[in-house]
Design a protein around this motif. Sequence first.
Motif, short mmCIF file in Angstrom:
data_model
loop_
_atom_site.label_atom_id
_atom_site.label_comp_id
_atom_site.label_asym_id
_atom_site.label_seq_id
_atom_site.Cartn_x
_atom_site.Cartn_y
_atom_site.Cartn_z
N GLU A 27 0.81 -1.21 -0.11
CA GLU A 27 0.07 0.01 -0.02
C GLU A 27 0.84 1.09 -0.11
OE1 GLU A 27 -4.03 -1.22 2.58
OE2 GLU A 27 -2.10 -1.30 3.49
N ASP A 59 -5.48 7.35 -5.33
CA ASP A 59 -5.27 6.13 -6.00
C ASP A 59 -5.37 5.05 -4.78
OD1 ASP A 59 -3.93 3.36 -6.67
OD2 ASP A 59 -2.80 4.63 -7.99
N GLU A 60 -6.39 4.12 -4.78
CA GLU A 60 -6.94 3.08 -3.75
C GLU A 60 -5.69 2.31 -3.35
OE1 GLU A 60 -10.86 1.62 -5.02
OE2 GLU A 60 -11.76 3.47 -4.69
N ARG A 63 -1.71 4.00 0.56
CA ARG A 63 -1.92 4.36 1.91
C ARG A 63 -1.12 5.48 2.36
NH1 ARG A 63 -3.98 1.89 6.26
NH2 ARG A 63 -3.39 3.93 7.09
#
Length: 268
Positions: A27, A59-60, A63
């Motif tokens: 992530e 952007d998924e 993180r």
Amino acid sequence: MSRLDHPAHHLLDELDGFRVAIDAERERADIILDRPPFNIVSMAQRDQLRLIFEALDVDERVRVIVLRSVGEHFSSGGDIKGFLEAEPEHVSKLAWNIAAPARAEKPVIAANRGYCFGVGFELSLACDFRIATDTTLYALPEQRLGQIPGSGGSARLQKMVGIGRTKDIVMRSRRISGQQALDWGIAVDCVPDRQLEAATDALVDELRGFSPIAQRTAKKLLNDTEDAPLAIAIELEGHCYSRLRTSDDFREGVEAFHAKRKPKFTGR
């Protein structure tokens, strides 16, 4: 790297002086300055960096965003000749571009080694966390060119270390070490140079362990209340706290705490 989604994606077809790596499993997205040996930041590159931060922020897969460099130096600064050639309207946007890490909702880490001068320092100051090494030298050397920092450097630095230390750095074009940056609260850590990547990895993994919605809220609250009177800051903190009480992540955090297990946050 897969194509990043941004309304101005055509400007990102050929990145100028940097590249992007996304590790979806961890992530994490890395923005890597890659114009060795000194990673000089061009005028066009500033525009592209802003667009990249904006794209990664939505952007998924990502993180945490890491800003780092290739080689011995983070960046010796900007393309000096480019300032003389740039149009005034373009120059007026420099600070907005360099502030992109601060505007991003996601946490941003700057991994600094070697020279971190001029816009390299200003870009790092706009990040949430700076990790330095025993090779790091921070400086805003614009006085040597008959100029002042123009992308938020003196303003951000003064908020962090006060007017006296900022004058010492800006008006004398003084270089400060990674250790001094740590002592003054500019950097969150100063490690041996060979440990920079490991220290960065550890901070990324630590940040990934928290609730995304709680981190977004904390970052925006702290940014928004930096100049606010204490009473206003406390009031806004209370409103943010109240909103988070209804989140799935808060419920999960409380349940995990009582069950003595690791929480599984979803960002909702």
